[in-house]
Design an enzyme around this catalytic site. Structure first.
Site, PDB file in Angstrom:
ATOM      1  N   GLY A  57     -17.065   4.806  27.189  1.00 39.94           N
ATOM      2  CA  GLY A  57     -18.489   4.837  27.481  1.00 39.94           C
ATOM      3  C   GLY A  57     -19.057   3.452  27.265  1.00 39.94           C
ATOM      4  O   GLY A  57     -18.420   2.614  26.618  1.00 39.94           O
ATOM      5  N   CYS A  84     -10.880   3.810  24.483  1.00 38.50           N
ATOM      6  CA  CYS A  84     -11.911   2.775  24.541  1.00 38.50           C
ATOM      7  C   CYS A  84     -13.025   3.066  23.528  1.00 38.50           C
ATOM      8  O   CYS A  84     -12.811   2.965  22.338  1.00 38.50           O
ATOM      9  CB  CYS A  84     -12.445   2.636  25.965  1.00 38.50           C
ATOM     10  SG  CYS A  84     -13.547   1.235  26.154  1.00 38.50           S
ATOM     11  N   TYR A  85     -14.200   3.487  23.984  1.00 38.45           N
ATOM     12  CA  TYR A  85     -15.256   3.860  23.043  1.00 38.45           C
ATOM     13  C   TYR A  85     -14.731   4.924  22.068  1.00 38.45           C
ATOM     14  O   TYR A  85     -15.092   4.928  20.888  1.00 38.45           O
ATOM     15  CB  TYR A  85     -16.476   4.381  23.804  1.00 38.45           C
ATOM     16  CG  TYR A  85     -17.627   4.803  22.918  1.00 38.45           C
ATOM     17  CD1 TYR A  85     -18.553   3.859  22.477  1.00 38.45           C
ATOM     18  CD2 TYR A  85     -17.774   6.129  22.519  1.00 38.45           C
ATOM     19  CE1 TYR A  85     -19.602   4.249  21.644  1.00 38.45           C
ATOM     20  CE2 TYR A  85     -18.821   6.522  21.691  1.00 38.45           C
ATOM     21  CZ  TYR A  85     -19.736   5.575  21.259  1.00 38.45           C
ATOM     22  OH  TYR A  85     -20.767   5.943  20.450  1.00 38.45           O
ATOM     23  N   HIS A 173      -7.660   1.537  29.132  1.00 39.14           N
ATOM     24  CA  HIS A 173      -7.940   2.766  29.882  1.00 39.14           C
ATOM     25  C   HIS A 173      -6.680   3.294  30.577  1.00 39.14           C
ATOM     26  O   HIS A 173      -6.342   2.822  31.656  1.00 39.14           O
ATOM     27  CB  HIS A 173      -9.033   2.506  30.920  1.00 39.14           C
ATOM     28  CG  HIS A 173     -10.381   2.348  30.315  1.00 39.14           C
ATOM     29  ND1 HIS A 173     -11.237   3.408  30.130  1.00 39.14           N
ATOM     30  CD2 HIS A 173     -11.022   1.269  29.822  1.00 39.14           C
ATOM     31  CE1 HIS A 173     -12.349   2.986  29.559  1.00 39.14           C
ATOM     32  NE2 HIS A 173     -12.253   1.684  29.359  1.00 39.14           N
ATOM     33  N   GLU A 175      -6.377   5.974  32.132  1.00 36.19           N
ATOM     34  CA  GLU A 175      -6.721   6.803  33.293  1.00 36.19           C
ATOM     35  C   GLU A 175      -6.937   5.997  34.566  1.00 36.19           C
ATOM     36  O   GLU A 175      -7.067   6.566  35.639  1.00 36.19           O
ATOM     37  CB  GLU A 175      -7.968   7.652  32.981  1.00 36.19           C
ATOM     38  CG  GLU A 175      -9.291   6.902  32.921  1.00 36.19           C
ATOM     39  CD  GLU A 175      -9.580   6.201  31.590  1.00 36.19           C
ATOM     40  OE1 GLU A 175      -8.621   5.970  30.827  1.00 36.19           O
ATOM     41  OE2 GLU A 175     -10.743   5.879  31.316  1.00 36.19           O
ATOM     42  N   SER A 227     -24.282  20.862  55.730  1.00 41.87           N
ATOM     43  CA  SER A 227     -24.500  19.492  56.165  1.00 41.87           C
ATOM     44  C   SER A 227     -23.414  19.020  57.125  1.00 41.87           C
ATOM     45  O   SER A 227     -23.535  17.970  57.731  1.00 41.87           O
ATOM     46  CB  SER A 227     -24.485  18.572  54.942  1.00 41.87           C
ATOM     47  OG  SER A 227     -23.175  18.578  54.386  1.00 41.87           O
ATOM     48  N   GLY A 228     -22.334  19.798  57.233  1.00 41.07           N
ATOM     49  CA  GLY A 228     -21.181  19.323  57.996  1.00 41.07           C
ATOM     50  C   GLY A 228     -20.197  18.589  57.097  1.00 41.07           C
ATOM     51  O   GLY A 228     -19.127  18.203  57.532  1.00 41.07           O
ATOM     52  N   GLY A 229     -20.563  18.375  55.840  1.00 42.97           N
ATOM     53  CA  GLY A 229     -19.672  17.716  54.883  1.00 42.97           C
ATOM     54  C   GLY A 229     -18.637  18.699  54.336  1.00 42.97           C
ATOM     55  O   GLY A 229     -18.724  19.910  54.562  1.00 42.97           O
ATOM     56  N   VAL A 230     -17.682  18.148  53.601  1.00 44.47           N
ATOM     57  CA  VAL A 230     -16.557  18.954  53.116  1.00 44.47           C
ATOM     58  C   VAL A 230     -17.037  20.044  52.145  1.00 44.47           C
ATOM     59  O   VAL A 230     -16.673  21.215  52.290  1.00 44.47           O
ATOM     60  CB  VAL A 230     -15.523  18.046  52.394  1.00 44.47           C
ATOM     61  CG1 VAL A 230     -14.368  18.874  51.870  1.00 44.47           C
ATOM     62  CG2 VAL A 230     -15.025  16.965  53.334  1.00 44.47           C
ATOM     63  N   ASP A 231     -17.878  19.675  51.171  1.00 44.79           N
ATOM     64  CA  ASP A 231     -18.206  20.613  50.095  1.00 44.79           C
ATOM     65  C   ASP A 231     -18.950  21.850  50.611  1.00 44.79           C
ATOM     66  O   ASP A 231     -18.576  22.982  50.298  1.00 44.79           O
ATOM     67  CB  ASP A 231     -19.059  19.932  49.011  1.00 44.79           C
ATOM     68  CG  ASP A 231     -18.381  18.693  48.453  1.00 44.79           C
ATOM     69  OD1 ASP A 231     -17.146  18.585  48.607  1.00 44.79           O
ATOM     70  OD2 ASP A 231     -19.075  17.840  47.880  1.00 44.79           O
ATOM     71  N   SER A 232     -20.006  21.627  51.393  1.00 46.75           N
ATOM     72  CA  SER A 232     -20.773  22.805  51.822  1.00 46.75           C
ATOM     73  C   SER A 232     -19.943  23.665  52.782  1.00 46.75           C
ATOM     74  O   SER A 232     -20.061  24.889  52.789  1.00 46.75           O
ATOM     75  CB  SER A 232     -22.123  22.422  52.432  1.00 46.75           C
ATOM     76  OG  SER A 232     -21.981  21.606  53.570  1.00 46.75           O
ATOM     77  N   LYS A 377     -13.591  16.681  43.887  1.00 48.96           N
ATOM     78  CA  LYS A 377     -13.563  16.510  45.339  1.00 48.96           C
ATOM     79  C   LYS A 377     -12.167  16.713  45.957  1.00 48.96           C
ATOM     80  O   LYS A 377     -12.024  17.431  46.935  1.00 48.96           O
ATOM     81  CB  LYS A 377     -14.045  15.082  45.665  1.00 48.96           C
ATOM     82  CG  LYS A 377     -14.332  14.846  47.118  1.00 48.96           C
ATOM     83  CD  LYS A 377     -15.744  15.180  47.397  1.00 48.96           C
ATOM     84  CE  LYS A 377     -16.090  15.070  48.850  1.00 48.96           C
ATOM     85  NZ  LYS A 377     -17.504  15.429  49.050  1.00 48.96           N
TER      86      LYS A 377
END
Ligand code: XMP
Length: 594
Positions: A57, A84-85, A173, A175, A227-232, A377
């Protein structure tokens, strides 16, 4: 049979910023169910888990209100890894010493591992393994019971552990991809130290998601704004699976700010999924009318947000979606559900979301279903694939809600380009993010096209650091007129300019797709800038970027032949004078220019 795990094995404690999600995603990629919790989650809640990771962070442990953890966590018998933090916090809370740093250390370093430990199984002793550092403060003394396992040239405690209590911490890090043994280290923690079993595969969770949709919806119906996007689209498809085509409805709002062919693409996609279930609401005139004469980026967003609210209210009212037998479906994904320590207080760079009041009321009444709220995602894509959605849809780049409006730059007044020592100063302003603050500054143009080796990108980075008052650097790919003769023209969002941008975007998209370049980038905005000559008043900027989540991004170089082909095709569009290539990473430039 599904083998979903009802409870996460690993908890990632969010100490601010976006690192917590990156870590949780990496653990899930190893096949282990991980979730994010606020950093101060009670130890009693964490003790039954297999392991806990404290994320990085941006704060100092000494700063007022900085994130902390329940100190009882370290006596709970559960393995802990501080990153890290997280390392600094462990040093601070357990009786070590942390020193405030002014300059900090950012970028690559080499880990000198002095002693091995279960966390470093397979990592060479006294090796030169590359690690990625991003910190200001450092730990100067390890807490009692801990030993220092590794150092770097500038960092006295790069890794420490109390092996007996299974408490580990690293300053770098693991990750991020730049830490070359990072995955190995996470794997060692998750399997070796914590003894996790593989239990996570998003595809196997589809039956659970479907049963949760049933629970949330009951005998009501669901409607979506798609919306035409992947998620919706994936969320809509899951509801279709759960409830059948009679009980799921959707609306797509055509704002007139969409890309070429977008509305047809959305119509075809949903007609194939559930004929007649999704209707298109044509609102072009409403949006373009409201935007007439508007030039300032945040004002554009505000107006578009308000018009969205109006259209959505109108749809909810006229279709009776507010009635008791409907609930709202949304494609919200996991990172959007958590108010993280880092984003809670972050300075406003750009306004992204507007909550429609009608939508807000539905949420408050619990009349909402978000089937994707526990997925990242890339997991949403996997689920979409399992549901049989076409790759063409699942691999789409993200596209901003306000659409082409924020890619069509406007200017208040005519102004000439100015020659400066390093290049040309273009008097259009673009948004940037510097030191976590929004900046709105002119663009520096260099008179050459970027070579694919990234050397001009490096020069751009160096110039932005050195020159005050700019936040973005572009290279000139090709121009119909010398740079000295170009002007910025006073200009607003007009249908003519939007159409010019739409054509430019379609040209770039086609060439990017045909060459396979689109698979090497995360997003590829095409920007129209009001810079040119009397006859050709606009120019185009190419902005291909690589990113994980849009929070940070790198400008991606392109092969010379493809750049030239794009420039040739773009200069054939009526009114386009020059083609530029954006060389700026994020930070200091944002991905979009507005
Ligand atoms: P920036 O430009 O802030 O963009 O670096 C990060 C990501 O967010 C998208 N973006 C938006 N998405 N409404 C959206 O829905 C917006 O107003 C908006 N502005 C930027 C951008 O395309 C990129 O993916």
């Amino acid at each position: 049979m599904s083998n979903y795990a009802p409870e996460p094995q690993i908890i990632v404690l969010d100490a601010g910023g976006q690192y917590c999600h990156l870590i949780a995603r990496k653990v899930r990629e190893l096949g282990v169910y991980a979730e994010v919790r606020p950093s101060d989650a009670p130890a009693a809640e964490l003790a039954p888990r297999r392991g806990v990771i404290i994320s990085g962070g941006p704060m100092s442990v000494y700063a007022e209100g900085s994130p902390t953890v329940d100190p009882a966590l370290f006596d709970a018998g559960v393995p802990v890894l501080g990153i890290c933090y997280g390392l600094q916090l462990m040093a601070y809370l357990l009786g070590g010493r942390v020193q405030r740093g002014e300059k900090g250390e950012y970028g690559l370093a080499f880990l000198d591992l002095a002693k091995t430990a279960p966390l470093f199984e397979g990592v060479a002793l006294h090796g030169r393994d590359q690690v990625w550092m991003s910190h200001r403060d450092t730990a100067l003394a390890a807490p009692p019971g801990f030993e220092v396992l590794g150092t770097t040239e500038t960092c006295a405690i790069a890794a420490m552990a109390d092996i007996r209590r299974k408490l580990y911490a690293v300053q770098f890090h693991p990750e991020v991809a730049h830490t070359c043994r990072g995955r190995q280290i996470l794997e060692n923690f998750v399997f070796g130290v914590c003894g996790c079993q593989r239990d996570w595969n998003p595809k196997n969770r589809i039956p659970l998601v479907i049963s949760r949709i049933h629970d949330a919806v009951g005998d009501r119906n669901v409607f979506f704004f798609v919306s035409g996007g992947v998620d919706s689209t994936v969320a809509f498809t899951l509801c279709l699976r759960a409830l059948g085509p009679e009980r799921v409805r959707g609306r797509y709002v055509d704002t007139g700010l969409m890309r070429e062919g977008e509305t047809d693409f959305v119509r075809d996609t949903f007609d194939r999924l559930a004929p007649g279930a999704v209707l298109v609401e044509s609102a072009e005139a409403q949006f373009l009318g409201a935007l007439e004469g508007v030039r300032e980026p945040e004002q554009k967003r505000r107006i578009i947000g308000e018009e969205f609210v109006r259209v959505q209210e109108r749809i909810i009212e006229s279709s009776h979606f507010a009635d008791g037998d409907w609930i709202l479906g949304q494609g919200t994904i996991y990172p959007d559900t958590i108010e993280s320590g880092g984003t809670k207080n972050a300075a406003l760079i750009k306004t992204h979301h507007n909550r429609v009041e009608g939508v807000q009321r539905l949420i408050e009444a619990g009349r909402i279903v978000e089937p994707l709220s526990s997925f990242y995602k890339d997991e949403v894509r996997e689920i979409g694939e399992e549901l049989g959605l076409p790759a063409e849809l699942l691999n789409r780049h993200p596209f901003p809600g306000p659409g082409l409006a924020i890619r069509c730059l406007c200017a208040e007044a005519d102004e000439p380009v100015r020659r400066v020592a390093e290049g040309w100063l273009l008097p259009v302003h673009s948004v940037g993010v510097q030191g976590d603050e929004r900046s709105y500054r002119p663009v520096l143009a260099l008179g050459e096209a970027p070579p694919p080796d990234g050397s001009l990108h490096e020069r751009a980075t160096e110039l932005i650091n050195r020159i005050d008052g700019i936040n973005r650097v572009v290279g000139l790919v090709e121009s119909r007129a010398p740079l000295d003769s170009l002007r910025v023209w006073s200009s607003a969002l007009t249908p003519e300019r939007l159409e010019r941008l739409r054509r430019a975007d379609a040209v770039v998209r086609r060439l990017s797709h045909d060459s396979g370049f689109d698979r090497t980038v995360w997003q590829f905005p095409v920007i129209l800038i009001p810079l040119g000559t009397v006859g050709q008043p606009d120019s185009v900027a190419l902005r291909p970027v690589d990113s994980v989540d849009g929070m940070t991004a790198r400008s991606v170089p392109m092969e010379a032949g493809l750049q030239a082909a794009m420039a040739r095709a773009l200069l054939e569009i009526d009114g386009v004078c020059a083609v530029f290539y954006d060389l700026t990473h994020k930070p200091p430039g944002t991905i979009e220019w507005e």
